[in-house]
Write a protein that holds these residues in place. Structure first.
Motif: not given
Length: 454
Positions: A261-262, A293-295, A356-357, A379-381
């Motif tokens: 998500g980030l 997945k990130l790559v 921070g998250v 988180p998720e904001d």
């Protein structure tokens, strides 16, 4: 001068799924603890052969057990199969191989006065402590003192991330871990929010004896360096970060951090530069289940300012942490009171500001705001995360960021060093020792013989 009784160190048995040279954060914490305790205790650690990456070198493929000494600590290493972090079945086989191997190794370590285990592997770590408490005797012929340190609550963590969804399995797992808590002599949590979770588990009725002790960083190994330090320069050159404004995530690229998500937020800054002309670079240092997945996300979205860097050896970690201008410290939604990201201590160790998250009321969220060393989003904001990222980029090179980092390091040196936290453990063990000895029946000779020779 009269007769002086010789000093005999008490014996301390530590269960550590991973241990040096593995780079797992819990393994590093347990190495610090074992070596920090070795001045007052005869320390034995039961751990796996080096295997955090999933691969095992040939030197550890020929025997069931390997006996080693590292810095005054005796190790009993358990042979385990190689595994694929992306496969649940492969990981489960590896965990149970350690669990059953550790039970066998327990029979080899002799008398032990203290047993220390953490909540890793999930559920099994606590069960090993219970097994040793029932299986071993102390040097005084009494039941050993069992200390259970909760780094993560499971199955609560698995529920929060959706990693396991079979209700009957989750219910059984929670009952087993509650039993481990109940049978311990002292439960230690690593955050105020985790302490509340422990109380909630038992509905605030007959809550096991407990206390909170923060994790730490070794301030003699991780500390601030000048940006012109040769080690930082070499790191920047090797991984393409020279002259960039580096926002770094350092640690496990796992399921509990919403890194996917980030990435969608970072994408909005793929062409960003600072006021002084530096390109904004997002660096991921580590490995884990979602690395690939990130790559793929990076490649599919042409994010040339995202860099993936392998785990750094312990002696080089100081350079990678110092190479960042700002560090991420994140957890996924639902992790409050379940897990406490230890990466914060390394960030504070090198005196860097934090983006921070983290959920409101979680231990590290509270620390960041109490210290004033960063900015935090829920988180998720993602809108708030984007806003905070933009703020840090606009403040690049400013005295405000430098002051945030200074406050983080100052607080760590006063409250969160290796020596401070380990001394808390030592004091706790001494405080409870006498009353625990009195509360446990002394074993008779036949009991001693049965436990030590079975």
């Amino acid at each position: 001068m009269g007769n002086i009784r010789p000093f005999h160190k008490k014996k301390l048995l530590i269960y550590a799924h991973y241990y040096a040279p593995d780079v797992a954060s819990t393994g590093q914490i347990l190495q610090d603890m074992a070596e920090g305790m070795a001045d007052e205790f005869d320390v034995t650690v039961i751990c796996t052969v080096p295997s955090y990456s999933g691969k095992i070198s040939n030197e550890y493929k020929n025997k069931k057990f390997y006996w080693e000494w590292i810095n005054g600590v005796k190790l009993v290493r358990i042979a385990v199969p190689e595994f694929d972090k992306r496969s649940k079945l492969s990981r489960i086989k590896n965990l149970f191989a350690y669990y059953f191997g550790a039970k066998k190794a327990t029979k080899l370590v002799g008398l032990q006065d203290y047993i220390f285990t953490i909540s890793q592997p999930p559920i099994l770590g606590g069960m090993l402590g219970v097994y040793a408490k029932h299986r071993l005797l102390s040097s005084e012929g009494t039941t050993p003192t069992f200390i259970y340190c909760i780094q993560d609550f499971n199955p609560e963590q698995a529920i929060a991330t959706g990693y396991v969804k079979i209700k009957s399995v989750l219910t059984a797992a929670k009952l087993m871990d509650m039993r481990s808590c109940r049978l311990s002599d002292l439960v230690v949590t690593v955050g105020r929010d985790l302490e509340e979770t422990l109380k909630e588990r038992f509905s605030n009725i007959n809550v096991p004896k407990h206390m909170m002790i923060n994790n730490w960083i070794d301030e003699n190994e991780i500390y601030p360096l000048a940006q012109n330090d040769q080690g930082i320069k070499a790191f920047d050159e090797e991984y393409g970060l020279k002259d960039k404004f580096v926002i770094m995530y350092s640690g496990n690229l796992g399921l509990y951090y919403d890194l996917e998500g980030l990435m969608s937020v970072m994408e909005k800054f793929k062409n960003a530069t600072t006021a002084d002309g530096r390109q904004v670079a997002f660096a991921f240092v580590g490995a884990g289940a979602i690395h690939d997945k990130l790559v793929r996300y990076k490649e599919e979205h042409d994010m040339d300012n995202v860099y993936f860097i392998p785990y750094q050896d312990k002696d080089k970690l100081i350079y990678s942490l110092n190479a960042a201008d700002v560090h991420w410290c994140v957890n996924a939604k639902g992790i409050k009171g379940v897990s406490c990201p230890s990466k914060f201590y390394g960030i504070a160790g090198v005196g860097k500001p934090v983006i921070g998250v983290l959920e409101k009321g979680s231990e590290i969220e509270m620390l960041i705001n109490e210290i004033g060393c960063g900015k935090v989003s829920e988180p998720e904001d993602y809108e708030s995360v984007e806003k905070n990222l933009k703020w840090f980029i606009e403040k690049a090179g400013s005295s405000e960021l430098a002051e945030m980092g200074r406050r983080a390091h100052e607080y760590l040196m006063a409250n969160l060093t290796k020596g401070i936290s380990i001394n808390k453990y030592k004091r706790a063990m001494k405080t409870y020792e006498q009353q625990l000895v009195q509360s446990h029946p002394v074993a008779n000779e036949s009991q001693l013989q049965q436990r030590t020779t079975a």
